[in-house]
Design a protein around this motif. Structure first.
Motif, PDB file in Angstrom:
ATOM      1  N   THR A 148       0.857  -1.190   0.000  1.00 12.54           N
ATOM      2  CA  THR A 148       0.000   0.000   0.000  1.00 12.54           C
ATOM      3  C   THR A 148       0.889   1.235   0.000  1.00 12.54           C
ATOM      4  O   THR A 148       2.000   1.196   0.536  1.00 12.54           O
ATOM      5  N   GLN A 157      -0.238   3.949   1.363  1.00 14.24           N
ATOM      6  CA  GLN A 157      -0.968   4.815   2.293  1.00 14.24           C
ATOM      7  C   GLN A 157      -0.098   5.600   3.280  1.00 14.24           C
ATOM      8  O   GLN A 157      -0.309   6.793   3.483  1.00 14.24           O
ATOM      9  N   HIS A 183      -8.633 -11.956  -6.694  1.00 11.62           N
ATOM     10  CA  HIS A 183      -7.311 -11.666  -6.149  1.00 11.62           C
ATOM     11  C   HIS A 183      -6.201 -11.761  -7.184  1.00 11.62           C
ATOM     12  O   HIS A 183      -6.064 -12.761  -7.870  1.00 11.62           O
ATOM     13  N   PHE A 243      -1.515  -5.760  -8.117  1.00  8.36           N
ATOM     14  CA  PHE A 243      -2.679  -4.991  -8.575  1.00  8.36           C
ATOM     15  C   PHE A 243      -2.403  -3.516  -8.393  1.00  8.36           C
ATOM     16  O   PHE A 243      -1.480  -3.132  -7.674  1.00  8.36           O
ATOM     17  N   GLY A 300     -11.168   1.777   3.383  1.00  9.82           N
ATOM     18  CA  GLY A 300     -10.652   3.063   3.855  1.00  9.82           C
ATOM     19  C   GLY A 300     -10.991   3.303   5.305  1.00  9.82           C
ATOM     20  O   GLY A 300     -11.675   2.499   5.945  1.00  9.82           O
ATOM     21  N   GLY A 303      -8.647   8.587   4.486  1.00 11.13           N
ATOM     22  CA  GLY A 303      -8.271   8.196   3.127  1.00 11.13           C
ATOM     23  C   GLY A 303      -8.820   6.825   2.798  1.00 11.13           C
ATOM     24  O   GLY A 303      -9.457   6.172   3.636  1.00 11.13           O
ATOM     25  N   LEU A 356      -8.779   2.377  -3.673  1.00 11.44           N
ATOM     26  CA  LEU A 356      -9.626   1.695  -4.656  1.00 11.44           C
ATOM     27  C   LEU A 356      -8.755   0.721  -5.434  1.00 11.44           C
ATOM     28  O   LEU A 356      -7.733   1.113  -6.009  1.00 11.44           O
TER      29      LEU A 356
HETATM   30  O1  4AD Z   1      -8.657  -2.836   1.978  1.00  8.52           O
HETATM   31  P1  4AD Z   1      -7.237  -2.715   1.539  1.00  8.52           P
HETATM   32  O2  4AD Z   1      -6.274  -3.753   2.000  1.00  8.52           O
HETATM   33  O3  4AD Z   1      -6.780  -1.267   2.007  1.00  8.52           O
HETATM   34  C1  4AD Z   1      -5.550  -0.741   1.971  1.00  8.52           C
HETATM   35  O4  4AD Z   1      -4.580  -1.231   1.457  1.00  8.52           O
HETATM   36  C2  4AD Z   1      -5.505   0.650   2.555  1.00  8.52           C
HETATM   37  N1  4AD Z   1      -4.088   1.007   2.806  1.00  8.52           N
HETATM   38  C3  4AD Z   1      -6.166   1.620   1.634  1.00  8.52           C
HETATM   39  C4  4AD Z   1      -6.179   3.032   2.171  1.00  8.52           C
HETATM   40  O5  4AD Z   1      -6.918   3.309   3.104  1.00  8.52           O
HETATM   41  N2  4AD Z   1      -5.367   3.911   1.614  1.00  8.52           N
HETATM   42  O6  4AD Z   1      -7.181  -2.666  -0.042  1.00  8.52           O
HETATM   43  C5  4AD Z   1      -7.858  -1.656  -0.744  1.00  8.52           C
HETATM   44  C6  4AD Z   1      -8.480  -2.210  -2.005  1.00  8.52           C
HETATM   45  C7  4AD Z   1      -9.534  -3.276  -1.774  1.00  8.52           C
HETATM   46  O7  4AD Z   1     -10.790  -2.708  -1.476  1.00  8.52           O
HETATM   47  C8  4AD Z   1      -9.547  -3.977  -3.129  1.00  8.52           C
HETATM   48  O8  4AD Z   1     -10.309  -3.226  -4.046  1.00  8.52           O
HETATM   49  C9  4AD Z   1      -8.100  -3.901  -3.544  1.00  8.52           C
HETATM   50  O9  4AD Z   1      -7.503  -2.860  -2.807  1.00  8.52           O
HETATM   51  N3  4AD Z   1      -7.388  -5.156  -3.276  1.00  8.52           N
HETATM   52  C10 4AD Z   1      -7.072  -6.075  -4.216  1.00  8.52           C
HETATM   53  N4  4AD Z   1      -7.308  -6.114  -5.536  1.00  8.52           N
HETATM   54  C11 4AD Z   1      -6.865  -7.184  -6.237  1.00  8.52           C
HETATM   55  N5  4AD Z   1      -6.167  -8.193  -5.693  1.00  8.52           N
HETATM   56  C12 4AD Z   1      -5.883  -8.203  -4.359  1.00  8.52           C
HETATM   57  N6  4AD Z   1      -5.165  -9.197  -3.849  1.00  8.52           N
HETATM   58  C13 4AD Z   1      -6.350  -7.103  -3.565  1.00  8.52           C
HETATM   59  N7  4AD Z   1      -6.252  -6.777  -2.257  1.00  8.52           N
HETATM   60  C14 4AD Z   1      -6.882  -5.596  -2.101  1.00  8.52           C
END
Ligand code: 4AD
Length: 435
Positions: free
Chosen positions: A188, A190, A220, A224, A362, A402, A405
């Motif tokens: 991330t 973030q 998954h 990504f 988020g 934050g 997506l």
């Molecule tokens: O919910 P996640 O893990 O959130 C974060 O990484 C936070 N740091 C985001 C933030 O607040 N700035 O992942 C966010 C999104 C998920 O809702 C999903 O759409 C996508 O990332 N995602 C994936 N997409 C494809 N393959 C994977 N293995 C994914 N894991 C998460």
């Protein structure tokens, strides 16, 4: 003096009706008889038909047309005519063909091929209708993302891909050697976006992120692309409003600019349009558990939702739905404490309808130095790696929120594709790293 024949692209043929033009194309398919050849052509901008009539061209040109093989590249010259029988609306009466690159035994034929075969030939399969349409929509979603955040006053800030930290949990890491130290491919952007928000107010990162997901699901990828906006002086509720405006903007942009691609994919445009209606419902995690239990799901408070639960919840509202305030124990360390409850955090996941699952995750971020330090330790993370992050709480900390997506999740939702592997040019999954 003879006028020079213009070289154009297929998308521009509407401006050249009854005029002679030249286009660089590849042959998709061919059919015909002894007197006429119908050539299905593409040039990367669109798909259309060229017709070679034996009695209208030289013998040599007709022989070339008859002998063309799938994926031969060439320049075709001819007059553009309206063609009311085709969806595209125009065709070319070909008068000349100049071969550029020959092709023999092209492996992807019009017959049905299995998924593995197509993925092994992804470098060639990109040329075909469905990947073309899906990846054009990907391009539009990226374009509209930059447009949306620029209009809203955000600064694009690039976060590093090689990092020392693993804020989204340590079980899904790709580790690599960094001159004798351990480094990880970023899960991330973030934490860097949070530093950016304290410098620029509103920022977004956009880049590849990596998770060594062992799960073989249709949602998954191990690599990504994620868009991560981060906003200073912003509460979670304000962030949810940005999120729904952003999703609605993306869908509207695709509806406006990708009609051809949506039709190729057979995506129902009216259904998509219904998702631009705001606001999206907000349902607390507690109420979601209750709703699931009332509908026969075997779930206990405290668990994370799986695919069947996510599908049920979004289908229940027939539009994207925010599930808010998840249990603290299943979420990342940085999420803000609830003001009156110790067991939940100020977070939200946006679930897409039709079974596309979570597209956004988020939260509001906690601003308290000591609390975050304790959470980092409780989660077994290396405090030294997060000292710079904790600095952000020492020097003028402010409420901030934050979200992230997942681009490929959003693409599958908008295009109606079944599997996330279709949403990226060269997918990386547990059992695929080539081509
Ligand atoms: O919910 P996640 O893990 O959130 C974060 O990484 C936070 N740091 C985001 C933030 O607040 N700035 O992942 C966010 C999104 C998920 O809702 C999903 O759409 C996508 O990332 N995602 C994936 N997409 C494809 N393959 C994977 N293995 C994914 N894991 C998460």
């Amino acid at each position: 003096m003879l006028q020079e024949i213009p070289t154009i692209q297929i998308t521009d043929v509407k401006h050249y009706v009854n005029q002679t033009v030249r286009i660089g194309v590849w042959l998709r398919q061919k059919r015909g008889s002894g007197k006429i050849a119908f050539l299905q052509l593409r040039d990367g901008t669109a798909f259309f038909q060229g017709v070679v009539v034996k009695s209208d061209v030289s013998e040599e040109t007709f022989e070339i047309a008859k002998s063309l093989k799938q994926e031969t590249s060439m320049y075709v010259t001819g007059e553009i005519h309206e063609d009311t029988r085709s969806d595209f609306g125009y065709e070319m009466a070909i008068s000349g063909i100049e071969i550029v690159g020959e092709s023999h035994d092209y492996p992807i034929t019009p017959k049905e091929h299995g998924v593995d075969f197509l993925m092994d030939h992804r470098h060639l399969y990109l040329r075909h209708l469905k990947p073309f349409a899906t990846l054009k929509i990907r391009n539009e979603l990226i374009r509209a993302t930059y447009e949306f955040f620029n209009k809203e006053g955000f600064t694009k800030l690039d976060s590093p891909i090689l990092t020392g930290s693993a804020p989204e949990g340590t079980t899904e890491l790709f580790e690599t050697d960094y001159f004798g130290e351990s480094a990880y491919l970023s899960q991330t952007g973030q934490l860097y976006a949070e530093a950016g928000a304290m410098a620029f107010g509103k920022v977004f990162t956009f880049g590849p992120t990596f998770r060594a997901e062992k799960s073989k699901t249709r949602r998954h990828l191990t690599e990504f692309w994620m868009i991560e906006p981060e906003m200073a002086f912003t509460t979670q509720e304000e962030s949810l409003e940005v999120q729904e405006r952003y999703i609605s903007y993306l869908i509207e942009s695709v509806l406006k600019n990708n009609e051809q691609e949506l039709d190729i994919l057979g995506r129902d445009k009216e259904v998509l349009r219904s998702y631009t209606q705001l606001p999206y419902p907000r349902l607390s995690y507690d109420d979601a558990i209750q709703l699931l239990q009332d509908n026969g799901f075997d779930v206990e408070w405290g668990v994370d939702f799986g695919s069947p639960e996510e599908t049920f919840l979004a289908e229940h509202f027939s539009k994207p739905v925010f599930i808010v305030n998840f249990p603290k124990e299943i979420k990342a360390f940085y999420m803000k404490r609830h003001p009156t409850r110790d067991d939940v955090v100020i977070s939200a996941d946006l679930l897409a309808p039709e079974g596309y699952g979570e597209i956004i995750g988020g939260s509001e971020r906690d601003t308290d130095y000591e609390y975050l330090k304790t959470r980092i330790e409780e989660q077994g993370l290396d405090l030294a790696e997060y000292q710079w992050y904790l600095d952000l709480r020492q020097y003028g900390t402010v409420p901030h929120s934050g979200f992230g997506l997942g681009l490929e999740r959003m693409i599958t939702f908008v295009t109606g594709e079944e599997h996330i592997r279709e949403a990226i040019p060269f997918p990386r999954m547990i059992s695929r790293i080539r081509p």
